[in-house]
Every structure is written in structure tokens, then in C-alpha cells.
Design a protein around this motif. Sequence first.
Motif, PDB file in Angstrom:
ATOM      1  N   ALA A  33      18.850  17.295  -2.725  1.00  0.00           N
ATOM      2  CA  ALA A  33      17.650  18.124  -2.904  1.00  0.00           C
ATOM      3  C   ALA A  33      17.184  18.705  -1.575  1.00  0.00           C
ATOM      4  O   ALA A  33      16.829  19.891  -1.493  1.00  0.00           O
ATOM      5  CB  ALA A  33      16.539  17.295  -3.552  1.00  0.00           C
ATOM      6  N   LEU A  34      17.184  17.896  -0.529  1.00  0.00           N
ATOM      7  CA  LEU A  34      16.762  18.383   0.790  1.00  0.00           C
ATOM      8  C   LEU A  34      17.700  19.465   1.318  1.00  0.00           C
ATOM      9  O   LEU A  34      17.257  20.430   1.940  1.00  0.00           O
ATOM     10  CB  LEU A  34      16.671  17.218   1.779  1.00  0.00           C
ATOM     11  CG  LEU A  34      15.532  16.224   1.531  1.00  0.00           C
ATOM     12  CD1 LEU A  34      15.662  15.035   2.479  1.00  0.00           C
ATOM     13  CD2 LEU A  34      14.181  16.892   1.682  1.00  0.00           C
ATOM     14  N   MET A  36      19.518  21.494  -0.588  1.00  0.00           N
ATOM     15  CA  MET A  36      19.313  22.682  -1.417  1.00  0.00           C
ATOM     16  C   MET A  36      18.021  23.405  -1.055  1.00  0.00           C
ATOM     17  O   MET A  36      17.943  24.631  -1.126  1.00  0.00           O
ATOM     18  CB  MET A  36      19.327  22.305  -2.901  1.00  0.00           C
ATOM     19  CG  MET A  36      20.704  21.877  -3.381  1.00  0.00           C
ATOM     20  SD  MET A  36      20.729  21.352  -5.101  1.00  0.00           S
ATOM     21  CE  MET A  36      20.407  22.906  -5.915  1.00  0.00           C
ATOM     22  N   LEU A  37      16.999  22.663  -0.665  1.00  0.00           N
ATOM     23  CA  LEU A  37      15.726  23.268  -0.270  1.00  0.00           C
ATOM     24  C   LEU A  37      15.743  23.742   1.181  1.00  0.00           C
ATOM     25  O   LEU A  37      14.775  24.332   1.648  1.00  0.00           O
ATOM     26  CB  LEU A  37      14.582  22.267  -0.481  1.00  0.00           C
ATOM     27  CG  LEU A  37      14.292  21.881  -1.930  1.00  0.00           C
ATOM     28  CD1 LEU A  37      13.297  20.738  -1.988  1.00  0.00           C
ATOM     29  CD2 LEU A  37      13.790  23.085  -2.715  1.00  0.00           C
ATOM     30  N   GLY A  38      16.832  23.466   1.881  1.00  0.00           N
ATOM     31  CA  GLY A  38      16.948  23.884   3.268  1.00  0.00           C
ATOM     32  C   GLY A  38      16.117  23.052   4.224  1.00  0.00           C
ATOM     33  O   GLY A  38      15.903  23.434   5.369  1.00  0.00           O
ATOM     34  N   LEU A  39      15.650  21.904   3.787  1.00  0.00           N
ATOM     35  CA  LEU A  39      14.770  21.080   4.620  1.00  0.00           C
ATOM     36  C   LEU A  39      15.528  20.147   5.551  1.00  0.00           C
ATOM     37  O   LEU A  39      14.942  19.544   6.438  1.00  0.00           O
ATOM     38  CB  LEU A  39      13.833  20.254   3.718  1.00  0.00           C
ATOM     39  CG  LEU A  39      12.906  21.083   2.834  1.00  0.00           C
ATOM     40  CD1 LEU A  39      12.102  20.167   1.919  1.00  0.00           C
ATOM     41  CD2 LEU A  39      11.982  21.936   3.679  1.00  0.00           C
TER      42      LEU A  39
END
Length: 124
Positions: A33-34, A36-39
Motif C-alpha cells: 500500500a505504501l 502504491m501510494l508513493g509514500l
Amino acid sequence: MTERELLELWNKNRQHIVLSQLGPIFLLIVTVALIMLGLIAAPPVVKWAALGILLASGILGALVQYSSATEAMAIAADLAEVKNPSRLSRQAVASAKWLNVVRFVTPTIFILIFLLLAAVLVVG
């Protein structure tokens, strides 16, 4: 040991196998998730820390799964020697061979996922 005690141990080992998968699965989901969110496109130290956490939790999870599955196989061998076993005992003995999936296939899948995530994190 009695048949009942062996079955209780069998169930306890099965529970350990299931619970040992929760931590690594959660961390893998969060990491994906991180990404994919670019975080997680942060300084290299954050990427390496994420990889280290994934690796440590995966190794510990795999060790718990391996040892619990191996112990469950030993319990099944003891259950096979019970005179007049219950249907549940016979089923446990019959399904014990599938514990090799937990011992070998699950860690292999973790390694493949870890390598894929490592490539994404390191290469970018």
C-alpha cells in the motif's frame, strides 16, 4: 499421552501456524500500500528499514510455521499409534502430509514476494 491430549496439541500447533502468518501478511499489505501510494519513495534508509522489517518478520514467521508444522507431524505420528482412534484422530493423521506445504511452500512464496518487493523498493 492420551488421544485427547494429542489432539489438543495438534490444534494448538495449527493455531500457531495460522497466527504466525498474520504479522508478515499485515506488513506485506502495508508495504505494498505504501509503495502504491508513493509514500515509501523516501530516503534509502527508509527503504532499507522497510526491507529489514519485512525480512525479519518473514523469517520469524517462517520459523514458527516450520517448527509448528514439524511438531504437528510428530503429534500425528503419535496419533497414528493410538488404539481405536477417533475419526478426528484419523483425519489428523491423514492430513499431516499437507503440513509439508506449510514447511516448504509457504516460505518459498514469502521469499519470492520479498524479492519482488525488494526489487521495487531498491530499483524504485
